[in-house]
Design an enzyme around this catalytic site. Structure first.
Site, PDB file in Angstrom:
ATOM      1  N   ASP A  59       0.872  -1.179   0.000  1.00 28.82           N
ATOM      2  CA  ASP A  59       0.000   0.000   0.000  1.00 28.82           C
ATOM      3  C   ASP A  59       0.904   1.223   0.000  1.00 28.82           C
ATOM      4  OD1 ASP A  59      -1.890   2.147   0.804  1.00 28.82           O
ATOM      5  OD2 ASP A  59      -3.247   0.480   1.212  1.00 28.82           O
ATOM      6  N   LEU A 107       2.371  -1.021  -6.193  1.00 28.29           N
ATOM      7  CA  LEU A 107       3.011  -2.054  -7.000  1.00 28.29           C
ATOM      8  C   LEU A 107       2.546  -1.952  -8.449  1.00 28.29           C
ATOM      9  CD1 LEU A 107       3.033  -5.358  -4.887  1.00 28.29           C
ATOM     10  CD2 LEU A 107       4.983  -3.927  -5.530  1.00 28.29           C
ATOM     11  N   ASP A 127      -8.727  -0.192  -4.465  1.00 29.36           N
ATOM     12  CA  ASP A 127      -9.952   0.585  -4.694  1.00 29.36           C
ATOM     13  C   ASP A 127      -9.960   1.293  -6.038  1.00 29.36           C
ATOM     14  OD1 ASP A 127      -8.048   2.510  -4.306  1.00 29.36           O
ATOM     15  OD2 ASP A 127      -9.118   3.586  -2.725  1.00 29.36           O
ATOM     16  N   ALA A 130      -7.627   0.474 -12.415  1.00 25.46           N
ATOM     17  CA  ALA A 130      -6.332   0.344 -13.081  1.00 25.46           C
ATOM     18  C   ALA A 130      -5.462  -0.695 -12.375  1.00 25.46           C
ATOM     19  CB  ALA A 130      -5.621   1.699 -13.114  1.00 25.46           C
ATOM     20  N   CYS A 185     -14.770   5.197  -1.546  1.00 24.65           N
ATOM     21  CA  CYS A 185     -15.337   5.465  -0.222  1.00 24.65           C
ATOM     22  C   CYS A 185     -15.256   6.939   0.136  1.00 24.65           C
ATOM     23  CB  CYS A 185     -14.594   4.642   0.835  1.00 24.65           C
ATOM     24  SG  CYS A 185     -14.713   2.865   0.581  1.00 24.65           S
TER      25      CYS A 185
END
Length: 262
Positions: A59, A107, A127, A130, A185
């Site tokens: 992340d 990544l 989320d 792509a 979100c």
């Protein structure tokens, strides 16, 4: 397994579908979790608690106060810290026997390809489309099972894309380049426990794939209406003209035909 491990994982070992052999498979497994947010939090926690040997947690984001409503890997003290470092600390406290590899980056390219190649199973907890499509392409190339989850507002979905069988890949179901609305979100909101339900289900599917027990969600899309707490299961088929997996599926079919020829 040593005596401590036999005791720690005894409730798994008691299950005939898992047993000592299945738990040893978990201890030897490497799982790539892409995203340490709402879905990645419960998924990584259950994987670590269950005894997955190595978790690569990827992340590129930092913990924000708005994350704490649902991202249970993180605490108020983690605000401003890289999510993977906050997650590493939480997971180590949960199970010091699981090796955590924090990857503080988005990544992509060769780095994504390398991590997917190393993994036994990949969890898509991100989320954005792509990244989802890039992960799918890498999993197709390396024949790695992909456990994909999504949650927004009160709606969740989970599926497994596993090219080791005859099922579809992610692109078969959600073709890249189509006019699909990207909802997040931060804009649309999300019911906090929904991410826990979907992320925990992703962990369950990953554990089953590693152990080799039960029937996975490959070829099925599981949909959750959290407002009514209703589940639906939809069968999904491989697209024979898929630009991502069709050539791989044909090559695998040719190889099986040659192997079965007298």
């Amino acid at each position: 397994m040593n005596d401590d491990q036999l005791l720690r994982y005894s409730r798994h070992i008691l299950l005939p579908e898992i047993g000592v052999e299945g738990q040893e498979a978990l201890l030897a497994a490497r799982v790539l979790v892409l995203g340490a947010g709402g879905l990645g939090s419960p998924a990584a926690m259950y994987l670590a608690a269950a005894g997955a040997g190595t978790l690569a947690l990827a992340d590129d984001d930092e913990v924000d106060l708005t994350n704490l409503q649902r991202q249970i890997l993180h605490t108020a003290e983690s605000v401003g810290e890289p999510k993977v470092e906050s997650g590493r600390r939480t997971l180590h406290r949960l199970n010091p026997g699981t090796r955590i590899e924090p990857l503080h980056c988005r990544l992509e390219g060769d780095a994504l390809d390398e991590q997917v190649a190393l993994a036994d199973v990949v969890l898509d907890c991100c989320d954005n489309f792509a990244t989802r499509h890039a992960v799918n392409r890498a999993c197709v190339r390396h024949r790695k099972p992909l456990v994909s989850g999504a949650a927004i507002r009160f709606d969740g979905q989970i599926s497994v894309f596993d090219l080791r069988g005859d099922g579809p890949c992610y692109h078969c179901l959600f073709p890249e380049g189509e006019d699909v609305e990207e909802v997040r979100c931060a804009v649309m909101g999300v019911f906090a426990p929904l991410t826990g339900i979907v992320g925990a289900t992703q962990a369950a599917e990953a554990l089953k794939l590693i152990i080799g027990c039960g029937t996975s969600l490959a070829g099925r899309l599981l949909l959750l209406d959290g407002l009514r707490m209703q589940w639906r299961s939809i069968n999904v088929l491989r697209d024979p003209d898929c630009t991502v997996c069709a050539s791989v599926q044909r090559a695998d079919g040719d190889a099986r035909s040659l192997a079965s020829s007298p």
